[in-house]
Design an enzyme around this catalytic site. Structure first.
Site, mmCIF file in Angstrom:
data_model
loop_
_atom_site.group_PDB
_atom_site.id
_atom_site.type_symbol
_atom_site.label_atom_id
_atom_site.label_comp_id
_atom_site.label_asym_id
_atom_site.label_seq_id
_atom_site.Cartn_x
_atom_site.Cartn_y
_atom_site.Cartn_z
ATOM 1 N N ARG A 133 43.070 -1.264 -72.877
ATOM 2 C CA ARG A 133 43.588 0.032 -72.408
ATOM 3 C C ARG A 133 42.989 1.178 -73.218
ATOM 4 O O ARG A 133 42.600 2.209 -72.671
ATOM 5 C CB ARG A 133 45.111 0.044 -72.502
ATOM 6 C CG ARG A 133 45.738 1.322 -72.001
ATOM 7 C CD ARG A 133 47.265 1.193 -71.937
ATOM 8 N NE ARG A 133 47.845 2.413 -71.440
ATOM 9 C CZ ARG A 133 48.623 3.215 -72.165
ATOM 10 N NH1 ARG A 133 48.948 2.886 -73.401
ATOM 11 N NH2 ARG A 133 49.090 4.325 -71.641
ATOM 12 N N ASN A 166 48.216 9.143 -73.856
ATOM 13 C CA ASN A 166 47.744 8.278 -74.939
ATOM 14 C C ASN A 166 48.768 8.047 -76.042
ATOM 15 O O ASN A 166 48.504 7.287 -76.977
ATOM 16 C CB ASN A 166 46.458 8.847 -75.547
ATOM 17 C CG ASN A 166 45.296 8.760 -74.596
ATOM 18 O OD1 ASN A 166 45.310 7.966 -73.660
ATOM 19 N ND2 ASN A 166 44.287 9.577 -74.810
ATOM 20 N N ASP A 183 32.746 7.033 -76.327
ATOM 21 C CA ASP A 183 32.291 7.637 -77.580
ATOM 22 C C ASP A 183 33.299 7.544 -78.722
ATOM 23 O O ASP A 183 33.112 8.155 -79.767
ATOM 24 C CB ASP A 183 31.914 9.104 -77.358
ATOM 25 C CG ASP A 183 33.114 9.975 -77.022
ATOM 26 O OD1 ASP A 183 34.222 9.443 -76.763
ATOM 27 O OD2 ASP A 183 32.950 11.212 -77.018
ATOM 28 N N GLY A 209 33.257 9.557 -71.840
ATOM 29 C CA GLY A 209 32.347 8.428 -71.970
ATOM 30 C C GLY A 209 32.802 7.596 -73.156
ATOM 31 O O GLY A 209 33.727 7.949 -73.869
#
Length: 189
Positions: free
Chosen positions: A59, A91, A71, A69
């Site tokens: 996740r 999050n 990163d 992306g």
């Protein structure tokens, strides 16, 4: 778990390999040849103590890749001047950051300044799937760590309240199919 992980692996591999075309499976062969072993061991150790680690790592990787992306910007902490992705509403429930921290600490002792957190996160997600009974796959390596992380960008993540049309639109904007949507949504819950 293995069936869902198998589907997600295929979706993840196809999605993120296209984003990683300049990367190489052999990226650390000369500079840190034991990197993958260190990362795999960190995942194994964490899984022995917490059965939620595999889903958490998958996740976390999904949430990281969906924003800027792959990163590792989801790993960056907030500052007084900037609320980071990690603290964005979608999050808040992410966990198992310690797995990446533990792997990074050991890698820094072994080969300082070489292995990116972005690669560690991608490899931990792969290892979590494989160690849970799902397939494994070659992870192209050489990602660079992001330096920008904004909680405001987490609104790009598909909301749990999205209907199927909204989900399809969100995924298709990133080149993902309905099959990818089902696999990735189901595998990291």
């Amino acid at each position: 778990m293995a069936f869902r992980a198998s589907i997600s692996v295929l979706a993840f591999a196809s999605l993120f390999f296209s984003l990683c075309s300049a990367l190489s499976p052999n990226y650390y062969d000369q500079t840190c040849p034991n990197a993958e072993m260190v990362i795999t061991n960190a995942v194994k150790k964490a899984m022995m103590n917490d059965k939620t680690v595999p889903a958490a790592l998958l996740r976390m990787h999904f949430h990281d890749c969906f924003i800027r992306g792959c990163d590792a910007s989801v790993l960056l902490d907030s500052t007084k001047k900037n609320k980071a992705e990690k603290d964005g509403p979608p999050n808040i429930s992410l966990h198992a950051f310690y797995v990446i921290d533990n792997a990074k600490k050991e890698l820094e002792a072994l080969c300082p300044g070489v292995v990116s957190c972005a690669d560690i996160l991608a490899l931990t997600a792969r290892d979590a799937v494989a160690l849970s009974g799902g397939p494994t796959w070659e992870v192209p390596k050489g990602r660079k760590d992001g330096r920008v992380s904004k909680a405001s960008e987490t609104k790009q993540l598909p909301a749990p309240t999205f209907n199927i049309s909204q989900l399809q639109q969100s995924f298709s904007q990133r080149g993902l199919s309905l099959h990818d949507l089902v696999a990735l949504s189901g595998s990291h819950m």
